[in-house]
Enzyme design. Structure first.
Site, PDB file in Angstrom:
ATOM      1  N   LYS A 146       0.847  -1.196   0.000  1.00  0.00           N
ATOM      2  CA  LYS A 146       0.000   0.000   0.000  1.00  0.00           C
ATOM      3  C   LYS A 146       0.883   1.247   0.000  1.00  0.00           C
ATOM      4  CE  LYS A 146      -3.457  -2.863   0.719  1.00  0.00           C
ATOM      5  NZ  LYS A 146      -4.128  -3.441  -0.443  1.00  0.00           N
ATOM      6  N   ASP A 147       0.279   2.370  -0.345  1.00  0.00           N
ATOM      7  CA  ASP A 147       0.994   3.644  -0.382  1.00  0.00           C
ATOM      8  C   ASP A 147       1.644   3.943   0.969  1.00  0.00           C
ATOM      9  OD1 ASP A 147      -1.480   3.813  -2.260  1.00  0.00           O
ATOM     10  OD2 ASP A 147      -0.107   5.323  -3.047  1.00  0.00           O
TER      11      ASP A 147
END
Length: 397
Positions: free
Chosen positions: A99-100
């Site tokens: 994920k970011d």
């Protein structure tokens, strides 16, 4: 005819927008809380931030599944810190996807061979663990359905009416799908160089691959670090570099220390990096070629359904073949005979993808830029797709 990009997406091969309507402008990720990523499990369950699933722990088993909620930390860093806290190898921890970093995100992870009491005692900054449940199976890459994004775009200098009008128009233009480009995260958000390193690895230029990783400079790192990187490029003095490079640059230190011990062993230096990062170099170069090819098709108005992530078993279309010729590589080079385990056979990737459940949640006063507006959007993307690519179509800034 597609709209040409005038921003620095070109360095990662993203040359055009599909939509023609002017964007709303603005800024992304002013703070981590502005970018919420909630994983959707294979059975369609949304892992909502801050909310427990209320799962039954079950009977002890080989694997324990957990919800990992993190803020302003990458998935790889979170896994490393969790493995250190549990005193287990990182290889014991499974997850469906990264994920970011600059975001608040949720995802299910699995840990092999530890108990619920051990994991629930973990206390790490920027990381919260909840919803333990014993299971027999490991969570592997791809074991998710989709991701839901809730995003605030700040510093928007348009009226509410104009914002709503442009968002609606662009949404209409993308009804047939938006370009499935690889976003900057694939290449390095602060230092977009992974594809440049990968290019040299594929070509067998391992010395240049190492030097690109060690010495490439970008504005976000600051002038002092840029000076250190440039000095190493100019002098090749590894002993001085090991003293000057900041200690938090662990991967750079791994490379430099190896080259001090084994002068000229460029391949051995690269082998000091985690396997996942080494593999990412080649994947990023494949992604760069894909972005260039898709940009060409969009710009010329041609319809294409899928394009190759080029590998040694790939068939290639005419445009990709032209790009490979310009790059000075061929499909066979992706065997990467100079470094074991990094070869890629290739695969096809959809050129366009559909987003769903798109909602303009609101337009309000921006508390950080009081004379501007803040826009909040929510949407769901299939796994493996980049929210920033979609958002760029709406922002064009």
């Amino acid at each position: 005819m597609a709209m040409d990009k005038t921003r620095p997406g070109k360095e990662i091969g993203v040359m055009v927008y599909k939509s023609h309507t002017s964007g709303i402008g603005g800024r992304l990720k002013h703070k981590a809380e502005d970018f919420l990523v909630e994983e959707i499990t294979p059975d369609g369950l949304i892992l909502k931030a801050g909310i427990s699933l209320g799962l039954d722990l079950g009977q002890p088993a080989e694997q324990i599944h957990l919800t990992l909620e993190k803020s302003n930390i990458s998935t790889l860093r979170a896994v490393k810190e969790l493995s250190n806290a549990l005193r287990v190898s990182q290889k014991r921890i499974g997850y469906a996807g990264t994920k970011d970093k600059r975001a608040v995100s949720t995802q299910r992870i699995s840990v092999w061979g530890v108990g619920a009491d051990d994991v629930m005692r973990v206390n790490l900054g920027g990381i919260r663990i909840r919803d333990p449940q014993y299971c027999d199976d490991r969570i592997n890459l791809g074991d998710l359905q989709a991701n839901r994004f809730t995003v605030r775009i700040r510093d928007v200098g348009l009226s509410s009416g104009e914002i709503e009008s442009r968002v609606k128009a662009i949404d209409g233009e993308l009804v047939s799908g938006y370009p499935n480009f690889f976003g900057v995260q694939r290449f390095g958000s602060k230092r977009p160089i992974t594809h440049l390193v990968g290019r040299e690895i594929v070509k067998g230029n391992l010395r240049e691959a190492v030097l690109i990783y060690l010495t490439s400079c970008f504005p976000g790192e600051g002038e002092s670090l840029a000076d250190v990187r440039k000095r190493l490029r100019d002098t090749g003095d590894m002993r001085r570099a090991v003293r000057e490079y900041p200690r938090h640059l662990e991967y750079e230190h791994s490379l430099i220390n190896h080259l001090i011990r084994e002068e000229g062993d460029w391949g051995g230096a690269l082998m000091q990096l985690p396997y996942g990062l080494r593999k990412m170099f080649v994947h990023a170069y494949q992604s760069y070629i894909f972005n260039l090819a898709l940009s060409y098709y969009i710009r010329e108005g041609f319809i294409v359904e899928r394009l190759p992530l080029v590998g040694y078993k790939s068939g290639v279309d005419e445009v990709t073949s032209m790009i490979l010729e310009d790059e000075g590589v061929g499909p066979g080079d992706f065997r990467v005979s100079s470094l074991p385990g990094l070869g890629s056979a290739g695969v096809l990737r959809d050129a366009f993808v559909y987003y769903r459940d798109f909602v303009l949640l609101g337009v309000g006063v921006d508390d950080y830029y009081p004379s501007k507006s803040m826009v909040e959007l929510r949407f769901i993307l299939p796994k493996g797709c980049y929210a920033t690519v979609l958002l760029e179509e709406f922002m064009k800034s």
